[in-house]
Motif scaffolding. Structure first.
Motif, PDB file in Angstrom:
ATOM      1  N   TYR A  94      54.236 112.286 -16.780  1.00 36.87           N
ATOM      2  CA  TYR A  94      54.979 112.952 -17.861  1.00 36.87           C
ATOM      3  C   TYR A  94      54.506 114.390 -17.942  1.00 36.87           C
ATOM      4  N   VAL A  95      55.445 115.324 -17.903  1.00 37.49           N
ATOM      5  CA  VAL A  95      55.165 116.759 -18.028  1.00 37.49           C
ATOM      6  C   VAL A  95      55.839 117.233 -19.308  1.00 37.49           C
ATOM      7  N   ALA A  96      55.126 118.002 -20.110  1.00 40.53           N
ATOM      8  CA  ALA A  96      55.689 118.495 -21.364  1.00 40.53           C
ATOM      9  C   ALA A  96      55.410 119.982 -21.519  1.00 40.53           C
ATOM     10  N   SER A  97      56.332 120.655 -22.172  1.00 41.89           N
ATOM     11  CA  SER A  97      56.234 122.095 -22.398  1.00 41.89           C
ATOM     12  C   SER A  97      56.591 122.411 -23.841  1.00 41.89           C
ATOM     13  N   GLU A 118      57.051 124.418 -15.025  1.00 41.39           N
ATOM     14  CA  GLU A 118      56.582 123.051 -15.250  1.00 41.39           C
ATOM     15  C   GLU A 118      57.719 122.057 -15.023  1.00 41.39           C
ATOM     16  N   PHE A 119      58.897 122.390 -15.569  1.00 34.36           N
ATOM     17  CA  PHE A 119      60.055 121.521 -15.373  1.00 34.36           C
ATOM     18  C   PHE A 119      60.407 121.412 -13.892  1.00 34.36           C
ATOM     19  N   ALA A 175      58.294 119.021 -11.921  1.00 34.49           N
ATOM     20  CA  ALA A 175      58.696 117.621 -12.096  1.00 34.49           C
ATOM     21  C   ALA A 175      59.975 117.332 -11.311  1.00 34.49           C
ATOM     22  N   TYR A 176      60.916 118.254 -11.353  1.00 35.19           N
ATOM     23  CA  TYR A 176      62.176 118.068 -10.630  1.00 35.19           C
ATOM     24  C   TYR A 176      61.937 117.963  -9.127  1.00 35.19           C
ATOM     25  N   ILE A 187      63.602 113.168 -12.147  1.00 38.97           N
ATOM     26  CA  ILE A 187      64.411 114.089 -12.947  1.00 38.97           C
ATOM     27  C   ILE A 187      65.739 114.279 -12.204  1.00 38.97           C
ATOM     28  N   TYR A 242      59.962 114.398 -18.692  1.00 43.67           N
ATOM     29  CA  TYR A 242      59.755 115.794 -19.089  1.00 43.67           C
ATOM     30  C   TYR A 242      60.388 116.018 -20.453  1.00 43.67           C
ATOM     31  N   HIS A 243      59.710 116.839 -21.260  1.00 37.98           N
ATOM     32  CA  HIS A 243      60.362 117.373 -22.451  1.00 37.98           C
ATOM     33  C   HIS A 243      59.847 118.779 -22.721  1.00 37.98           C
TER      34      HIS A 243
END
Length: 106
Positions: A26-29, A41-42, A45-46, A60, A78-79
């Protein structure tokens, strides 16, 4: 070019995330945390997602960032949330909801 006081990894972040596959990540920004590069960051993950998909997991699905406070919660999650650099109640709520989904906990 880096000077002696700087360090760099000879890899990109999506490669590090791909090494976690097939385990969940899980990646969050945060919108106002520009130093952390939310778009980068997104994208990490993509671009790690094809490795997850190769292993039968869901990543993603689109290169378009989700709207603020609208998480993508697949094996690669991701969020981006409103606010500054921090870990907030909103973040924890998303992490716990996602972890329960990943662990099949009702």
């Amino acid at each position: 070019q880096f000077n002696n006081n700087e360090a760099a990894l000879p890899i990109d972040q999506h490669e590090l995330l791909a090494l976690i596959a097939p385990r969940p990540v899980y990646v969050a920004s945060a919108v106002k945390d520009e130093w952390a590069d939310p778009r980068g960051e997104f994208l990490s993950a993509y671009y790690a997602s094809p490795v997850y998909e190769l292993l039968g997991k869901k990543g993603i699905p689109t290169i378009d960032m989700p709207a603020v406070d609208q998480p993508i919660q697949n094996t690669v999650a991701y969020h981006i949330r409103s606010g500054d650099h921090d870990v907030t109640d909103y973040d924890w709520e998303q992490y716990i909801r996602w972890a329960k989904q990943q662990l099949n906990i009702p």
